[in-house]
Write a protein that holds these residues in place. Structure first.
Motif, PDB file in Angstrom:
ATOM      1  N   GLU A   7      25.683  10.310 -19.045  1.00  0.00           N
ATOM      2  CA  GLU A   7      25.390  10.603 -20.450  1.00  0.00           C
ATOM      3  C   GLU A   7      24.562   9.483 -21.070  1.00  0.00           C
ATOM      4  O   GLU A   7      23.602   9.726 -21.811  1.00  0.00           O
ATOM      5  N   ILE A  17      21.015   9.615 -19.576  1.00  0.00           N
ATOM      6  CA  ILE A  17      20.253  10.737 -20.139  1.00  0.00           C
ATOM      7  C   ILE A  17      19.782  10.396 -21.546  1.00  0.00           C
ATOM      8  O   ILE A  17      18.618  10.630 -21.911  1.00  0.00           O
ATOM      9  N   ILE A  42      17.041  25.043 -20.816  1.00  0.00           N
ATOM     10  CA  ILE A  42      17.998  23.931 -20.755  1.00  0.00           C
ATOM     11  C   ILE A  42      18.086  23.218 -22.116  1.00  0.00           C
ATOM     12  O   ILE A  42      17.078  23.049 -22.797  1.00  0.00           O
ATOM     13  N   PHE A  43      19.303  22.808 -22.442  1.00  0.00           N
ATOM     14  CA  PHE A  43      19.544  22.105 -23.705  1.00  0.00           C
ATOM     15  C   PHE A  43      20.210  20.756 -23.458  1.00  0.00           C
ATOM     16  O   PHE A  43      20.884  20.556 -22.456  1.00  0.00           O
ATOM     17  N   ASP A  44      20.022  19.854 -24.412  1.00  0.00           N
ATOM     18  CA  ASP A  44      20.726  18.567 -24.376  1.00  0.00           C
ATOM     19  C   ASP A  44      21.584  18.445 -25.631  1.00  0.00           C
ATOM     20  O   ASP A  44      21.050  18.382 -26.754  1.00  0.00           O
ATOM     21  N   HIS A  45      22.883  18.422 -25.427  1.00  0.00           N
ATOM     22  CA  HIS A  45      23.795  18.330 -26.565  1.00  0.00           C
ATOM     23  C   HIS A  45      23.415  19.317 -27.675  1.00  0.00           C
ATOM     24  O   HIS A  45      23.318  18.951 -28.846  1.00  0.00           O
ATOM     25  N   GLY A  46      23.158  20.523 -27.260  1.00  0.00           N
ATOM     26  CA  GLY A  46      22.900  21.570 -28.244  1.00  0.00           C
ATOM     27  C   GLY A  46      21.511  21.564 -28.838  1.00  0.00           C
ATOM     28  O   GLY A  46      21.227  22.310 -29.777  1.00  0.00           O
ATOM     29  N   ALA A  60      19.880  24.674 -30.336  1.00  0.00           N
ATOM     30  CA  ALA A  60      19.852  25.665 -29.265  1.00  0.00           C
ATOM     31  C   ALA A  60      20.388  27.010 -29.707  1.00  0.00           C
ATOM     32  O   ALA A  60      19.934  28.061 -29.252  1.00  0.00           O
ATOM     33  N   GLN A  80      17.920  17.945 -18.025  1.00  0.00           N
ATOM     34  CA  GLN A  80      18.381  17.734 -19.395  1.00  0.00           C
ATOM     35  C   GLN A  80      17.435  16.824 -20.179  1.00  0.00           C
ATOM     36  O   GLN A  80      17.386  16.867 -21.406  1.00  0.00           O
TER      37      GLN A  80
END
Lengths: 319, 319, 319, 319
Positions: D8, D11, D120-124, D132, D265
């Motif tokens: 995390e 990223i 693809i999403f990152d934390h919404g 998202a 991500q």
């Protein structure tokens, strides 16, 4: 009288009045199907007097009513092997063996069906008060999927042929709102009583008309159907299920100025009622008119697709 | 004894011996389902003693046995609307209405199913001696489509739990050929008789094993099942249907050196027998073992897909 | 002049006159795409003067023209995971990862497409004289499947905007038969020549009209299109492919009293011509009208579905 | 060095460092495809020296790698009409006309494909910082649907055959993390430079291995692929797209103890990078090894399915 300008108020009032939330515990996944108990099924089995079966299902094929609304098409059935391949092609099997196989792609609510308990929500609440977004995700209905109804939907069926009793030539016109009084008058005309745990089939005659005149707007257009005001009756009678020969079981246009299926919004999430649509009641209703018997044994087991919010069904009535 | 080197000869002999061609007229589309008459259904309804229902269907989802053979996949069920959309998205409905909808794509024989009469051919001949290429084309089964079985498949069911009677820990090993003698011994152990018009369910226990150990080659690999030699019994008893908890109802590997489902080739086109596969008999069999009652009321209405050569089915047994 | 009463004779005559059978050997699977050679592609690449790309594809969604004829529906696109699930649901991924996925079910000829060489037969003969029943079985096109065209369909495109040159407000009326003379006049008006290996796009303007007025009977109803009499031109010019903005590329109603797509019957099995349908030429045609340039680089690679007799395609023109 | 215990954090760091949010305005729907401009396409077209085309797509059929993960199956292609029907059946067409038609059901990411920006999403958060849940609902990707990429994906392709340069017998082992240094060494070995707007194809050789040894866990199992540490290179080079011959383009197992596709991500939601997967680079790579030319013209137009978060694609490289 309904205030045509306030569907939201009417829905809230009916929902509060008719709610079955909590009636069968917090974990309930069956709704009014809980009303069908062993005694009911024994009583129903005793109605098998001649052993004559009737399918109450339309045929599943491309000649159906769907026209694309919300991506609902008619079923697309295709063959992966045929008799032509067996005879003239090369299937590759030994000793004269040949075979045919097939696949289907279809919306689960494209033809004769049950609405699952996860099909309709009221202000984000599903059956039993659960948050709709916790119940039905892209993975399907995680709580009340139709698979939970795989076994229990068998019991006493009652046909109320409103088209024949109240209509002309057996058909109610589009837009005809069937009230509690209409249902009572129909039952009385048939000499049949509706009670707890029954599966009630209401014939309007619209499918007869669609067969004769073409589908037209059968899938979502004007139709006879249950009045919004029957919510109390649907709740009070403690029936297990209701099904009609129309696309959406309730009258269309709906009885409010700007509305979409307000009776669904009460009966599915609040009453937990099992609702059947697009059933083919014509041949069976003719038989009932002939022998004057409107009660019978009925099985209508959904296809247990895990997490489905509805299911095609081939209901079978036996007299 | 079977000559392992001559499946074609054995098939021809059994076909000639067991043929029902012409028995119900040239136009027949029901095969052995003709054996289920009104009296049978009345007798069956009388078996409903407690009103307890059992679904004999596996669940329809991606966690199934199919691995792609002849384009057979597990069902793909997807949502076109969800509770998440109703709560957090914008479905566009008025007065707090929300809904979920879904679609499915699947082979009609991917899970618990009936084989239709157009599913298997012998040397280019379908049920009743019809030319297979005139019966099943790319448009489907034009003559004996599964829709013809929409109503009648309801009657007396008999469970023969061969796994429990003959096996170890309730399971027969893969490759175990269940003979007529095995079936008779099982019926005797249960204290039940099989007769005309019955729907006979044979539990092998293979599904129990697949559930425990993983699907492996459940879809087409080695399995316990009916011996080729049971063709005579299947014909002589005049049963309406037979169903098992295996992929292909007959023993695999087949009892010939080079063969593919030779018993199918006799029973479907020649006997006109309705064959069920991949039924889930486990919970019901446990109940039967508990109360010692192996006869019951059974409805197993196929989904009436026009022209289909098979159908998913949710059979419901009621005791 | 065509004898309107004798399509079969006219087809036979045109087929004999225009046949390319054997031209590229007995094993050929490419037909007129053979005309696109390396030199042609180099010539075409030299037409990229500004590097401006245009998609000539309609969008693939439920808002398409299909109405169910021969089981052709519009595409059904559904999600198996969404952003709603990622944000509000539980996808089960670690470290804040979220995703969306989707599936589609569609006829391969539902929207912008290529007809494969196995799509049309003449009296049981497929391209190059092969027996149709040996070429296309339930397993697909075993010989000329669209996968063979995966690489080569890239070369010089020529737009003939017949709608703009010959029509009123850019549109030809339904039923307008575009003749060889019309094609020549259009090319002359554009100042462009058509030659061997070209991919010729003929715009009629019908799609413009369908966009404005609704789909109506776009899928199979009356339409402008190529006259049956253009078979000779399509053959003689040695073009690699022809595509239009209509459902079926040839004029409808067809130019015989009782007929169904007679030009297809000549050009696909006999000429081996690659035919494109339902291409969206509007935006690109407007650009061509603006700069007066009607030749360009074009790639139109089919989706290589093994054994397919057609394919959706997203043609890209670059100027 | 990567801290294997903190995906995390890694990223978040890479996302902050490589973000292109806002670079092309708030309304952007193209991401790095913006880097392909007219000049780039002209430059690319000039690379067409021989006019030799190569399809870089696998074949779409049931013999694919999918095994059911998240409902991803291989394509199911079925015929609705065949040559057998035309010759031996009754299609009902006049004057000797016969035809074949087909349908397909498939995940949009089942084989050679582009990941859309909504995949693809990152934390919404989706591409460009959008929420998202506002971008991708059950109705599809409402903002960055793959249809927006219908036209522009045509330009200069560069092949980096890491398998051939760095591997043994042309293949990198599963789990091999391709770093920036590896990419640079490969480009140097080929004598080719990677720059702004290029579409970079990285061959690992895993598909070669899967073809030889069977699919095994190609769809999601261990694989060679880009190291998480290449995020900076993917951003800094300003390439338009990257594609590999593996299921997921990045190395698997991922380079963290508990992770799922961490590079996705970063690159999809933050860089806005177009990512291609399961491309078949083998035949083309062999040709490049032969002539020593690793740059070429490439078109890879997705099928413009409205709202799709990915698309099958048949990329065509021309030298």
């Amino acid at each position: 009288m309904l205030d045509r300008t306030d569907p939201e108020g009417a829905i809230a009032e009916a929902a509060a009045r008719c709610s079955n939330w909590g009636r069968w515990g917090d974990g309930d996944v069956l709704g009014t199907v809980n009303f069908i108990d062993g005694a009911k099924r024994r009583e129903a089995a005793a109605l098998v007097r001649h052993g004559v079966p009737f399918s109450l299902s339309q045929r599943f094929d491309t000649d159906g009513p769907q026209k694309g609304w919300r991506r609902r098409t008619n079923p697309v059935h295709t063959m992966t092997d045929t008799g032509l391949d067996a005879v003239h092609g090369g299937q590759g099997f030994p000793h004269g063996f040949g075979g045919a196989d097939d696949v289907i792609a279809m919306p689960l609510q494209c033809s004769t069906q049950w609405d699952g308990l996860g099909h309709i929500f009221d202000h984000g609440r599903a059956w039993n008060g659960r948050p709709a977004d916790k119940v039905v995700t892209s993975a399907g209905d995680l709580v009340t999927g139709i698979e939970h109804l795989a076994a229990p939907v068998a019991g006493r069926g009652v046909l109320l042929d409103a088209g024949r009793v109240l209509g002309e030539d057996g058909e109610l016109p589009d837009g005809f709102a069937i009230t509690e009084e209409h249902l009572a008058a129909t039952a009385e005309a048939h000499g049949v009583a509706v009670g707890r745990g029954d599966i009630v089939l209401v014939r309007t005659g619209q499918l007869t008309r669609a067969r004769r005149d073409g589908w037209g707007d059968y899938a979502g257009g004007p139709a006879p159907g249950l009045s919004f005001t029957t919510a109390g009756w649907l709740h009070r009678t403690e029936i297990a299920a209701v099904a009609t020969d129309t696309w959406g079981f309730e009258v269309r246009p709906n009885e409010f100025d700007h509305a979409f299926q307000p009776l669904h919004q009460v009966v599915i999430p609040h009453i937990g009622l099992l609702v059947g649509e697009m059933w083919d009641l014509d041949a069976f209703a003719a038989h009932c008119a002939g022998d004057g018997v409107y009660e019978f044994f009925l099985t209508a087991a959904p296809l247990p697709v895990t997490g489905a919010v509805g299911s095609p069904v081939n209901p079978v009535a036996i007299k």
